[in-house]
Design an enzyme around this catalytic site. Structure first.
Site, PDB file in Angstrom:
ATOM      1  N   CYS A 120       0.734  -6.103   0.857  1.00 42.61           N
ATOM      2  CA  CYS A 120       0.457  -4.830   1.532  1.00 42.61           C
ATOM      3  C   CYS A 120       0.518  -3.605   0.632  1.00 42.61           C
ATOM      4  O   CYS A 120      -0.001  -2.429   1.147  1.00 42.61           O
ATOM      5  CB  CYS A 120       1.276  -4.784   2.666  1.00 42.61           C
ATOM      6  SG  CYS A 120       1.455  -6.257   3.804  1.00 42.61           S
ATOM      7  N   HIS A 269       0.371   2.090   5.875  1.00 35.09           N
ATOM      8  CA  HIS A 269      -0.179   0.796   5.763  1.00 35.09           C
ATOM      9  C   HIS A 269       0.099   0.184   7.220  1.00 35.09           C
ATOM     10  O   HIS A 269       1.196   0.800   7.918  1.00 35.09           O
ATOM     11  CB  HIS A 269       0.879  -0.030   4.857  1.00 35.09           C
ATOM     12  CG  HIS A 269       0.573  -1.609   5.222  1.00 35.09           C
ATOM     13  ND1 HIS A 269      -0.564  -2.114   5.259  1.00 35.09           N
ATOM     14  CD2 HIS A 269       1.691  -2.547   5.366  1.00 35.09           C
ATOM     15  CE1 HIS A 269      -0.195  -3.273   5.596  1.00 35.09           C
ATOM     16  NE2 HIS A 269       0.859  -3.762   5.644  1.00 35.09           N
ATOM     17  N   ASN A 299      -2.945  -6.305  11.153  1.00 33.29           N
ATOM     18  CA  ASN A 299      -2.642  -5.977   9.836  1.00 33.29           C
ATOM     19  C   ASN A 299      -3.667  -6.586   8.798  1.00 33.29           C
ATOM     20  O   ASN A 299      -3.709  -7.859   8.663  1.00 33.29           O
ATOM     21  CB  ASN A 299      -1.145  -6.567   9.597  1.00 33.29           C
ATOM     22  CG  ASN A 299      -0.823  -6.355   8.215  1.00 33.29           C
ATOM     23  OD1 ASN A 299      -1.370  -6.002   7.381  1.00 33.29           O
ATOM     24  ND2 ASN A 299       0.518  -6.585   8.132  1.00 33.29           N
TER      25      ASN A 299
END
Ligand code: ACO
Length: 342
Positions: A120, A269, A299
């Site tokens: 990520c 994020h 995500n």
């Protein structure tokens, strides 16, 4: 020494929308309410079978190059961040390089391709590398891509619901270019804590074993579900995400003498809406300055921040002259932040 600025942004998400109700129809025992309450996610995109991560990256990269007023041949380096590469090796960077047509024609350009494996935080790790190379004069234009095809490698069943309800597919890209103007990336900051490597991981194989994947009597590889799919201690990830994202964001502010109030937009994020709301609350950031799209895409790991940037620019929300902060946290654990004058 030149400055490094983001000269173009691009993104691509596959057309297939998968809502929370679609997950239920695919056999996951959940409710849309459960997922929305805990994560903010209403839908995500899934690529069709036959489409790889580098395929998603191609339109995102072309979009970013076009908006930068460049062609792929202007690039000095490709940096490709992903945790879902097309194959174990080589990395997706070389596949993207070939698919952008750089190996063709009378004058091929065999530009280098570097893969980044920081999940990520991968996009901000890539931005860090690109910025350093541009500022040092080693490169004039670097393509930084974050792209993921999670849908093929998540356990879309009740057994895997804690992880699979979170993730979606997509790609985002930016071009980092040299400029003599007083603008661009003011700094990037990275961190990692390998003690938590197994809190969010996908083991797939164990290279210490002979062979590295167990085989059946016919020599055919057999991977248990616990190794085939990502495993996550969600609560530990949540706690560390909030802590490290706050810390990384404050580091970016301190290092650039920026009062958080002076930041025009925050690009976090997109792991989980609740994580981001916590971070925003801890730092007293106004809601209208924190950009989200997790509701629509879930995500997308390394792709979240470049997709956010590209969408915000298209919507006219992200404008030249703005000061923007970016922050990410993910598996590793790894984290990073950036302060940019757009
Ligand atoms: N639908 C219904 N029930 C579910 C689902 C689902 N999709 N997923 C898990 N559950 C159940 C579990 O099975 C468990 O049931 P049990 O009590 O009968 O065993 C119960 O819900 C509670 O499970 P927890 O995992 O403890 O749930 P929690 O409240 O912690 O929420 C979540 C899980 C949303 C993943 C949360 O831990 C979280 O947000 N963690 C952050 C992790 C994250 O965002 N990771 C993304 C990747 S990393 C990154 O990008 C930073």
């Amino acid at each position: 020494m030149p400055n490094a600025y983001i000269s173009g942004t691009g993104f691509y998400v596959p057309p297939r929308v998968v809502t929370n109700d679609d997950l239920i129809a695919m056999g996951v025992d959940t409710t849309s309410e459960w997922i929305v309450q805990r994560t903010g996610i209403e839908a995500r995109r899934y690529a069709d079978e036959g489409v790889g991560t580098s395929d998603l990256a191609v339109p995102a990269a072309r979009d970013a190059l076009e908006r930068a007023g460049l062609t792929a041949r202007d690039l000095d380096l490709i940096v490709f961040a992903t945790l879902s590469p097309d194959m174990a090796f080589p990395g997706s960077g070389v596949l993207l390089q070939q698919k952008l047509g750089l190996c063709e024609g009378p004058e091929p350009k065999f530009v280098g391709a570097l893969d980044v494996r920081n999940q990520c935080s991968g996009f901000l790790y890539g931005l860090h590398v690109a910025t350093g190379l541009v500022k040092s004069g080693s490169a004039r234009h670097v393509l930084v891509v974050g792209a993921e095809t999670h849908s093929a490698a998540i356990d879309i069943s009740t057994r895997g619901r804690t992880v699979s309800s979170l993730f979606g597919d997509g790609a985002g890209a930016v071009v980092v270019s040299a400029t003599d103007e007083d603008r661009g990336v003011r700094g990037t900051w990275l961190g990692a804590d390998g003690r938590y490597a197994e809190m969010l991981c996908q083991k797939v194989w164990d290279i210490r074993k002979r062979p590295f994947i167990p085989v059946d009597a016919n020599g055919v590889g057999q991977v248990e579900a616990s190794h085939m799919y990502a495993q996550m201690d969600g609560r530990t990830v949540f706690k560390h995400a909030v802590e490290k994202m706050c810390m990384a964001l404050m580091q970016a502010c301190w290092a650039t003498s920026t009062d958080p109030k002076e930041v025009d937009l925050f690009f976090f994020h997109q792991a989980n809406m609740r994580i981001n709301q916590y971070v925003a609350k801890q730092l007293s950031l106004p809601d209208d300055k924190v950009v989200h799209n997790i509701q629509r895409y879930g995500n997308t790991t390394a792709a979240t921040i470049p997709i956010l940037l590209a969408e915000a620019e298209r919507e006219g929300r992200l404008k030249r002259g703005m000061r923007v902060a970016m922050v990410a946290f993910g598996s590793g654990f790894t984290w990073g932040s950036a302060m940019v004058d757009w």
